[in-house]
Design an enzyme around this catalytic site. Structure first.
Site, PDB file in Angstrom:
ATOM      1  N   GLN A  63       0.646  -1.174  -0.100  1.00 49.38           N
ATOM      2  CA  GLN A  63      -0.039  -0.041  -0.139  1.00 49.38           C
ATOM      3  C   GLN A  63       0.808   1.238   0.128  1.00 49.38           C
ATOM      4  O   GLN A  63       0.364   2.481  -0.318  1.00 49.38           O
ATOM      5  CB  GLN A  63      -0.982   0.060   1.173  1.00 49.38           C
ATOM      6  CG  GLN A  63      -0.362   0.206   2.573  1.00 49.38           C
ATOM      7  CD  GLN A  63      -1.055  -0.066   3.658  1.00 49.38           C
ATOM      8  OE1 GLN A  63      -1.597  -1.210   3.977  1.00 49.38           O
ATOM      9  NE2 GLN A  63      -1.200   0.953   4.587  1.00 49.38           N
ATOM     10  N   CYS A  82      -4.806   0.593   3.842  1.00 53.23           N
ATOM     11  CA  CYS A  82      -5.046  -0.915   4.296  1.00 53.23           C
ATOM     12  C   CYS A  82      -6.509  -1.585   3.957  1.00 53.23           C
ATOM     13  O   CYS A  82      -6.552  -2.586   3.477  1.00 53.23           O
ATOM     14  CB  CYS A  82      -4.626  -0.979   5.900  1.00 53.23           C
ATOM     15  SG  CYS A  82      -5.354  -0.049   6.671  1.00 53.23           S
ATOM     16  N   HIS A 124      -6.159  -1.419  11.704  1.00 56.24           N
ATOM     17  CA  HIS A 124      -5.619  -2.138  10.422  1.00 56.24           C
ATOM     18  C   HIS A 124      -6.661  -2.998   9.768  1.00 56.24           C
ATOM     19  O   HIS A 124      -7.302  -3.623  10.442  1.00 56.24           O
ATOM     20  CB  HIS A 124      -4.347  -2.649  10.731  1.00 56.24           C
ATOM     21  CG  HIS A 124      -3.431  -2.839   9.436  1.00 56.24           C
ATOM     22  ND1 HIS A 124      -3.437  -2.747   8.281  1.00 56.24           N
ATOM     23  CD2 HIS A 124      -2.264  -3.845   9.291  1.00 56.24           C
ATOM     24  CE1 HIS A 124      -2.640  -2.843   7.577  1.00 56.24           C
ATOM     25  NE2 HIS A 124      -1.889  -3.996   8.161  1.00 56.24           N
TER      26      HIS A 124
END
Ligand SMILES: CCC[C@@H](/C=C/S(=O)(=O)c1ccccc1)NC(=O)[C@H](Cc1ccccc1)NC(=O)N1CCC(N2CCOCC2)CC1
Length: 220
Positions: free
Chosen positions: A19, A25, A161
């Protein structure tokens, strides 16, 4: 429940992506899940566009963060996902250039999966890789092995995340634990991070909150 299962061996997981310096993410977690759902249903593995989500998903905040549930809804509203090759990744917020005629995968809906880890494993075997939220504290210094951080070092309530569970296993840990159950998680920080881009983490006690926001798209 079989002792181990790995969707990477079934050809429904694309290579690990990166990324870069963009907080996208969440988009990689969702494209990974949709890639798996599509491959399992249609027998074809396509690499799908994260940049389309970064630029065009107005329910989320591009490089400043997002949530899988929002992204599934945005994909439904947009009309579907384009290929990575048609809408390439730039690791920054760009102007949306979505093209309906380039859509390759459409969603009919999305599902939230129970937080019971045994049932998540059963769901995974029956349906495919699972998008999850996790507290990434223990991932920043991860060098391999089965991560099992103490709870106060990885607060299960602070998810920050988005990643993808692609399988699970039990390691024959010679000295201490005989059978150490773990999840196999695809990260989006490149192949040089972790175990060729993957993260193995203890399975069974809600480590880092990985079981609290499991979800999947349903593809046409
Ligand atoms: C700045 C965004 C960073 C990004 C991931 C970046 S990262 O590079 O993978 C990383 C993560 C952890 C440590 C170090 C590096 N994180 C996210 O996108 C995380 C991913 C996530 C969190 C919780 C559950 C599931 C998925 N989401 C988020 O950061 N956000 C969730 C949505 C929220 N919006 C606020 C306003 O109202 C709408 C929602 C914005 C923040």
């Amino acid at each position: 429940l079989s002792p181990s299962f790995d969707w990477r061996q079934k050809g429904v997981v694309t290579p690990v992506k990166n990324q870069g310096s963009c907080g996208s993410c969440w988009a990689f977690s969702v494209t990974g899940n949709v890639e798996g759902q599509y491959a399992i249903k249609h027998g074809q593995l396509l690499s799908l566009s994260e940049q389309e989500l970064v630029d065009c998903d107005d329910l989320d905040e591009g490089c400043n963060g997002g949530l899988p549930d929002n992204a599934y809804r945005a994909i439904e509203q947009l009309g579907g996902l384009e290929l990575e090759s048609d809408y390439p990744y730039e690791a920054e917020n760009e102007k949306c250039h979505f093209k309906q005629n380039l859509v390759k995968v459409e969603l009919t809906s999305a599902v939230n999966i129970t937080s019971n880890e045994t049932q998540i494993a059963q769901w995974l075997v029956q349906n495919g890789p699972v998008a999850i939220g996790i507290n990434a504290n223990a991932m920043q210094f991860y060098m391999g092995g089965v991560s099992h951080p103490l709870k106060f070092l990885c607060n299960p309530k602070n998810l920050d995340h988005g990643v993808l569970i692609v399988g699970y296993g039990t390691s024959r840990y010679p000295l201490f634990h005989r059978n150490l159950p773990y999840w196999i998680i695809k990260n989006s920080w490149g192949k040089s991070w972790g175990e060729q881009g993957y993260y193995r983490v203890y399975r069974g006690d809600g480590t880092c909150g990985l079981n609290t926001m499991a979800s999947s798209a349903v593809v046409v």
